[in-house]
Write a protein that holds these residues in place. Structure first.
Motif, mmCIF file in Angstrom:
data_model
loop_
_atom_site.group_PDB
_atom_site.id
_atom_site.type_symbol
_atom_site.label_atom_id
_atom_site.label_comp_id
_atom_site.label_asym_id
_atom_site.label_seq_id
_atom_site.Cartn_x
_atom_site.Cartn_y
_atom_site.Cartn_z
ATOM 1 N N GLU A 143 8.077 49.289 1.709
ATOM 2 C CA GLU A 143 9.380 48.755 1.314
ATOM 3 C C GLU A 143 10.506 49.471 2.063
ATOM 4 O OE1 GLU A 143 12.123 48.515 -2.721
ATOM 5 O OE2 GLU A 143 9.936 48.338 -2.922
ATOM 6 N N THR A 145 15.056 49.062 3.166
ATOM 7 C CA THR A 145 16.340 48.386 3.017
ATOM 8 C C THR A 145 16.942 48.248 4.406
ATOM 9 O OG1 THR A 145 16.716 49.295 0.801
ATOM 10 C CG2 THR A 145 18.633 48.441 1.980
ATOM 11 N N ARG A 150 16.726 44.461 0.570
ATOM 12 C CA ARG A 150 15.375 44.981 0.429
ATOM 13 C C ARG A 150 14.418 44.058 1.185
ATOM 14 N NH1 ARG A 150 12.074 45.360 -5.256
ATOM 15 N NH2 ARG A 150 12.737 43.169 -5.274
ATOM 16 N N TRP A 152 10.053 44.103 2.803
ATOM 17 C CA TRP A 152 8.784 44.786 2.978
ATOM 18 C C TRP A 152 8.296 44.544 4.397
ATOM 19 C CZ3 TRP A 152 10.526 42.317 -1.205
ATOM 20 C CH2 TRP A 152 10.507 42.987 -2.425
ATOM 21 N N ASP A 193 9.505 38.895 -1.731
ATOM 22 C CA ASP A 193 9.178 39.516 -3.012
ATOM 23 C C ASP A 193 7.948 38.880 -3.639
ATOM 24 O OD1 ASP A 193 11.155 37.421 -2.939
ATOM 25 O OD2 ASP A 193 11.281 37.526 -5.106
ATOM 26 N N ALA A 196 4.746 39.968 -0.802
ATOM 27 C CA ALA A 196 4.459 41.374 -0.477
ATOM 28 C C ALA A 196 3.175 41.867 -1.137
ATOM 29 C CB ALA A 196 5.642 42.260 -0.881
ATOM 30 N N ASP A 221 13.432 40.073 0.818
ATOM 31 C CA ASP A 221 13.557 39.759 -0.602
ATOM 32 C C ASP A 221 14.452 38.534 -0.787
ATOM 33 O OD1 ASP A 221 13.605 39.897 -3.354
ATOM 34 O OD2 ASP A 221 14.758 41.752 -3.457
#
Length: 379
Positions: A143, A145, A150, A152, A193, A196, A221
Motif C-alpha cells: 500500500e 499514497t 491511496r 496498492w 480497493d 488488492a 483506491d
C-alpha cells in the motif's frame, strides 16, 4: 445438503435446488442469484425466488433450471417477510443477505456487503488461475499514497518460471529483463480497493505458467461511492491523474515501462467504461484495455456517448478485450455495439460473452483471459 445439482430433462441444462433450514418458526428465505434475481426485482416480482416448504415442511427450497455453463454468486436472505422490490427495500435486503453456510466456496464481498457463495455448473468455463497454487512464487502487494490517493502495487516474484501450461509461453528476453529489474509491463486495475486482496494469485499464476511476462500493477483506491461515480464516468481529471501522476510514479518506483503498448488499464462496470475512456483520451499512455461488463449505456442524458466518440474519431493505437455476461440484460446490447464500433473502426478487439451476470465470480477468470489476450504481443 443445501445445494443439489442434477441434469435437467432439457439437454445442456441443470436442475439446481437451493435448500434452507429455518432458524425459527415462520421464517422465510429468498435466494438472491446475481443478476437473475436482480432482473426479476427490476420487473417487480421476486416470487419465483422465495423458498417453499419441501416435503415434511422442515426445510425450505427453491428449484431452478439453469444453463449448464452458468457461473454465479448467490446469497440467502432469511426474513420474516419477503422484501419489497423498490430500491430502498432491496438495498436493505442486500445488507442482510449472506452466504450459504453449507457452501465453503465464497466470493469476496464488495464494500459494505457480506460475502456470497459460488455456484459453478459443470459446463462453466475453467478459471485455472483463480486460486493460489502451492509452489508458485508470490508477488508482493504493498500500500502507498501517491498524489494524495491511496493505492496498492503488485510487484512480481523473483522465483523461476515453472513448467508452462499448454500453448504459447513467455520466454524471458532482453526487452523484459526476465524476472530481473524490468522495465516491466504495467497493469492499472481500477477499483483497486476491491482487487488488492483478490488479483495477486491470478498474476502469480499467469507469470509462473508463462502466460504473461512478469508485470507490475497499480491499483488506485476508488475512495468512496460518490467519488467512484464521479471519477469513473468519463472524468478527464481522473484520467490525467493516472496518466500524469500515477504512471510516472510507477516508472520511478517500480521500473514500470513508459511504453503505452506495455500499459493495460482494466475495469469492471463503470470501471470498464472508464478504462475505455482513458484509452480514448490518453492513448499515448494506455495502449490496451480490459473491459468487463462495461457501463456503455452512460449517460442517462446522452446514452452511449463513448461509443459514438470512438465511431467519430480516428483510430488510436489501442487494443481491446471486451467481455459481458449473456444475462446482463441492461448491458449486453450496449457492449455488443461498443465492440462492433471498435471493429468497424479497425481496432484490434477481442469480444466475449460469458454465461453469467454482473458478477465478480465471473470477472476474476475474465481478467486472466483479458490479460493473456491483450498481452499476447509481449510474448
Amino acid at each position: 445438503m443445501s445445494l443439489l445439482v442434477e441434469p435437467a430433462s432439457t439437454p445442456g441444462r441443470y436442475r439446481v435446488t437451493f435448500r434452507w433450514r429455518p432458524g425459527a418458526a415462520g421464517e422465510l428465505a429468498v435466494v438472491l442469484i446475481n443478476t437473475l434475481t436482480d432482473r426479476d426485482r427490476h420487473a417487480g416480482d421476486i416470487s419465483g425466488h422465495v423458498m417453499r416448504p419441501a416435503a415434511g415442511g422442515e426445510v425450505l427450497e427453491a428449484v431452478y433450471e439453469l444453463d449448464g455453463d452458468l457461473r454465479a454468486s448467490y446469497q440467502i436472505l432469511p426474513c420474516a417477510e419477503v422484501p419489497g422490490t423498490d430500491r430502498a427495500s432491496w438495498l436493505r435486503a442486500l445488507e442482510t443477505a449472506g452466504p450459504d453456510p453449507d457452501n465453503p466456496v465464497l466470493v469476496p464481498a464488495s464494500p459494505g456487503r457480506r460475502p456470497s457463495s459460488l455456484l459453478e455448473l459443470p459446463g462453466a468455463p475453467a478459471q485455472p488461475y483463480r486460486e493460489a497454487r502451492p509452489g508458485v512464487a508470490r508477488g508482493r502487494m504493498t500500500e502507498h499514497t501517491v498524489a494524495g490517493r491511496r493505492l496498492w502495487t503488485y510487484t512480481p516474484p523473483n522465483g523461476p518460471i515453472t513448467t508452462p501450461a499448454p500453448g504459447p509461453a513467455f520466454t524471458p528476453s532482453s526487452t523484459s529483463a526476465g524476472h530481473g529489474g524490468g522495465p516491466y509491463p504495467v497493469v492499472v486495475f481500477l477499483d483497486g480497493d476491491v482487487w488488492a486482496e483478490r488479483i495477486g494469485p491470478t498474476l502469480d499464476n499467469l507469470i509462473a505458467a508463462g502466460r504473461i511476462p512478469p508485470v507490475v500493477a497499480v491499483l488506485p483506491d476508488a475512495v468512496d461511492r460518490p467519488t467512484r461515480l464521479r471519477e469513473l464516468a468519463c472524468h478527464e481529471p481522473f484520467v490525467r491523474h493516472l496518466a500524469e501522476e500515477v504512471l510516472p510514479w510507477a516508472e520511478r518506483e517500480l521500473n514500470a515501462s513508459p511504453d503505452p503498448q506495455l500499459t493495460v488499464i482494466a475495469g469492471q462496470s463503470l470501471g470498464g467504461l472508464a478504462a475505455s475512456y482513458a484509452a480514448y483520451l490518453a492513448p499515448e499512455r494506455f495502449g490496451a484495455v480490459v473491459s468487463q461488463s462495461g457501463s456503455y449505456w452512460w449517460s442517462d442524458a446522452d446514452p452511449e456517448w463513448l461509443t459514438r466518440q470512438y465511431a467519430r474519431s480516428p483510430r488510436r493505437m489501442v487494443r481491446f478485450y471486451v467481455e459481458v455476461g449473456r444475462l446482463e440484460w441492461m448491458l449486453l446490447g450496449e457492449n455488443r455495439r461498443f465492440a462492433e464500433t471498435l471493429a468497424a473502426q479497425g481496432y484490434e478487439v477481442a469480444f466475449s460473452e460469458f454465461a453469467g451476470g454482473h458478477d465478480p465470480a465471473c470477472w476474476l477468470g475474465g481478467l486472466a483471459r483479458g490479460l493473456e489476450t491483450v498481452g499476447a504481443g509481449w510474448l
